[in-house]
Design a protein around this motif. Structure first.
Motif, PDB file in Angstrom:
ATOM      1  N   UNK A 107       0.837  -1.206   0.000  1.00 12.44           N
ATOM      2  CA  UNK A 107       0.000   0.000   0.000  1.00 12.44           C
ATOM      3  C   UNK A 107       0.866   1.249   0.000  1.00 12.44           C
ATOM      4  N   UNK A 108       1.926   1.235   0.789  1.00 12.11           N
ATOM      5  CA  UNK A 108       2.800   2.421   0.835  1.00 12.11           C
ATOM      6  C   UNK A 108       3.434   2.669  -0.521  1.00 12.11           C
ATOM      7  N   UNK A 110       2.604   1.629  -3.490  1.00 12.56           N
ATOM      8  CA  UNK A 110       1.701   1.905  -4.609  1.00 12.56           C
ATOM      9  C   UNK A 110       0.900   3.165  -4.384  1.00 12.56           C
ATOM     10  N   UNK A 111       0.853   3.650  -3.148  1.00 10.77           N
ATOM     11  CA  UNK A 111       0.023   4.815  -2.865  1.00 10.77           C
ATOM     12  C   UNK A 111       0.762   6.130  -2.878  1.00 10.77           C
ATOM     13  N   UNK A 112       2.100   6.096  -2.906  1.00 12.88           N
ATOM     14  CA  UNK A 112       2.837   7.359  -2.911  1.00 12.88           C
ATOM     15  C   UNK A 112       3.611   7.492  -4.215  1.00 12.88           C
ATOM     16  N   UNK A 113       3.872   8.725  -4.644  1.00  7.08           N
ATOM     17  CA  UNK A 113       4.592   8.915  -5.904  1.00  7.08           C
ATOM     18  C   UNK A 113       6.024   8.397  -5.807  1.00  7.08           C
ATOM     19  N   UNK A 115       8.561   9.697  -7.073  1.00  3.51           N
ATOM     20  CA  UNK A 115       9.473  10.819  -6.832  1.00  3.51           C
ATOM     21  C   UNK A 115       9.624  11.075  -5.338  1.00  3.51           C
ATOM     22  N   UNK A 116       8.512  10.993  -4.599  1.00  5.16           N
ATOM     23  CA  UNK A 116       8.571  11.205  -3.151  1.00  5.16           C
ATOM     24  C   UNK A 116       9.390  10.109  -2.486  1.00  5.16           C
ATOM     25  N   UNK A 117       9.199   8.865  -2.949  1.00  5.11           N
ATOM     26  CA  UNK A 117       9.982   7.766  -2.385  1.00  5.11           C
ATOM     27  C   UNK A 117      11.469   7.977  -2.640  1.00  5.11           C
ATOM     28  N   UNK A 119      13.027  10.825  -3.069  1.00  7.11           N
ATOM     29  CA  UNK A 119      13.519  11.899  -2.205  1.00  7.11           C
ATOM     30  C   UNK A 119      13.689  11.385  -0.784  1.00  7.11           C
ATOM     31  N   UNK A 120      12.736  10.546  -0.360  1.00  8.41           N
ATOM     32  CA  UNK A 120      12.802  10.015   1.006  1.00  8.41           C
ATOM     33  C   UNK A 120      14.077   9.200   1.180  1.00  8.41           C
ATOM     34  N   UNK A 159       4.679  -3.512  -6.945  1.00  7.57           N
ATOM     35  CA  UNK A 159       3.774  -3.704  -8.079  1.00  7.57           C
ATOM     36  C   UNK A 159       3.822  -5.147  -8.578  1.00  7.57           C
TER      37      UNK A 159
END
Lengths: 276, 267
Positions: A107-108, A110-113, A115-117, A119-120, A159
């Motif tokens: 869920x994490x 597939x639910x966040x972009x 690009x954000x991952x 950067x994280x 995925x």
């Protein structure tokens, strides 16, 4: 009694009725005209602004960028497939301790972009540089390429785990029961009966996932990895020439279309026993 | 007249400030993050992140009708008997499904800028033009969304039997009324799961507009991360906010699905 002595000479068929000039025909011609005008316009600007010095300077960069993109996608898809196997089984397990963490992971990611991952991992883990240095992992996380590979692997694993799970669950119950009634052990049932049928179902989603990764990999250019997109942005920032983006677009379109056609051929080949 | 518009703008911003889930009267940051890096107001980054949340949500919501509309017409074009129309629509989807979203965004952003500049200089104006990042993002994301959307709608169109159209014509409805009364309600029901997936993809793609300078969630948290050196915290919050958006939209989608399925046969 009359006897036919002469045959009529062969006649041409009656002329086809003229196609009516409908609204859709008009719109179709107009839009095609726009595409044609765009293609010609782009071609003319490329010819007009053609600069051999620029080409010989940036063409090798584009090729190396293409190599970086393809390597990144190939590695992350392969590593992701390895990670996705235990993940898919954990997700299908009846044990809540296994299935819930796997569900949260999927869920994490597939639910966040993406690009954000990225950067994280790349910037965010930099906050823990002291701890990472103590563990001797800082050399790995300091490099943008490693961070990109790690993020992409984790992302595509989520995925692919869903693809695999969906495919395995799509195999009908009767196949399990048939295998059980033949007395086959669980391992043989899975590898010889369930998995081959599941992989055929999963083939098309896997192809889509690879294409999505090729397209998604463009964002590594933001964290200073010089893939195809990164080389394009570098060339644009040096020349302010719009053509640089058009070349990248052409290359990406070629890869994606090639991939799509190869996958369509592969699918047709592997499912030829299912054709009626 | 301008006083009227500014009054409307003020009312809208007051309303948004009231329902703001992060820094409004019932906001999470206002109640649970007082005195930390996330507090609202000048001391913390809560209000900046709240603005970013609003920008991301409104970009996605503004792109959706644009993409749906274009996608619907592309889907119609793809199943028309006219060959040139089909070819034109196929070219459109091939291009925009094949290009990376980031590249589409750059091409639209710089392309429109150059186009407008050339147009204006042809008319005699000589000044630097910078187009709105929100509009550029909306166009780029809408175009990508519509390319995927047309495929979903096309397969939904194919799932509706010919007899439905024929029944509509037999009742004396003309083409538009047949579409609106008979085909589209069934189309929505069939296409809804696919459209839900596309909406999730759109929500995630909005993160890309931070690259062309729109102050969305990712850009605002990125600024906060650079200033405070607390990158993990702030990017973690960005992930959390996207998860919240995804969760909310899955709830909304299951509600819509329950509503459009109410006339379906229960098995």
């Amino acid at each position: 009694m009359s006897v036919v002595t002469t045959l009529l000479p062969p006649q041409a068929p009656p002329p086809a009725p003229a196609r009516p000039y409908t609204l859709s025909r008009f719109v179709g011609s107009a839009v095609l005209g726009i595409w044609l005008a765009l293609a010609v316009g782009i071609f003319l600007t490329v010819v007009d602004g053609w600069d051999p010095a620029k080409f010989s300077r940036y063409a090798p960069n584009y090729l190396s960028g293409l190599g970086v993109t393809l390597l990144l996608v190939a590695l992350s898809i392969t590593l992701g497939a390895v990670v996705s196997l235990p993940l898919a089984f954990a997700r299908m397990s009846n044990n809540k301790l296994l299935s819930w963490p796997a569900y949260a992971y999927v869920y994490f990611f597939r639910g966040t972009p993406l690009l954000t991952q990225l950067f994280l991992v790349y910037y965010g883990l930099g906050s823990f540089s002291a701890e990472l240095k103590a563990m001797g992992l800082w050399g790995f996380f300091r490099d943008a390429w490693n961070c990109a590979l790690l993020t992409f692997t984790l992302n595509t694993a989520a995925y692919q785990a869903e693809i695999l799970r969906g495919a395995i669950e799509s195999v009908p119950r009767g196949q399990h029961e048939g295998a059980a009634s033949l007395g086959l052990p669980g391992r043989v049932t899975f590898f010889k009966i369930i998995l081959p049928q599941a992989l055929i179902v999963a083939l098309r989603p896997y192809g889509n996932e690879i294409i999505l990764m090729i397209k998604g990999s463009a964002i590594v250019s933001i964290v200073t990895v010089f893939d195809l997109m990164g080389e394009t942005r570098r060339a644009f920032s040096r020349t302010f020439d719009y053509q640089t983006y058009l070349w990248a677009a052409l290359l990406y379109l070629m890869i994606v279309e090639l991939m799509r056609n190869v996958w369509a051929w592969l699918e047709a080949r592997l499912t030829r026993h299912l054709k009626r | 007249m301008s006083g009227f518009f500014s009054a409307i703008a003020e009312a809208v911003s007051a309303f948004l400030g009231f329902i703001d889930p992060l820094c409004g009267p019932a906001g999470v940051f206002r109640w649970f993050a007082e005195g930390t890096l996330l507090s609202c107001g000048d001391a913390g980054w809560g209000d900046e992140i709240a603005i970013g949340f609003l920008v991301t949500a409104s970009l996605a919501v503004a792109t959706l009708p644009l993409g749906l509309l274009i996608g619907f017409f592309i889907a119609l074009a793809k199943q028309s008997p006219e060959r040139s129309l089909r070819l034109a629509a196929d070219i459109y989807t091939t291009i925009f499904r094949g290009l990376p979203e980031l590249l589409t965004l750059f091409i639209v952003y710089y392309g429109i800028q150059i186009l407008v500049q050339n147009l204006l200089s042809a008319l005699g104006y000589q000044q630097a033009i910078e187009i709105n990042a929100f509009v550029a993002g909306m166009i780029a994301l809408g175009v990508v969304f519509s390319a995927y959307c047309s495929e979903v709608l096309l397969s939904a169109f194919r799932a509706i039997p010919r007899g439905q159209y024929e029944a509509g014509y037999a009742l004396g409805l003309h083409h538009g009324r047949t579409m609106g009364l008979i085909i589209v309600p069934q189309l929505v029901r069939i296409a809804l799961p696919g459209l839900g997936n596309l909406w999730m993809a759109l929500l995630k793609d909005t993160a890309l507009v931070s690259v062309i300078g729109l102050s969305d969630i990712l850009r605002q948290t990125g600024i906060a991360a650079r200033v405070t050196k607390e990158a993990f915290l702030f990017y973690g919050i960005a992930c959390g906010l996207f998860l919240v958006l995804a969760f909310l939209s899955s709830i909304v989608f299951s509600m819509i699905e329950a509503r459009v399925q109410r006339s379906e046969v229960r098995r």
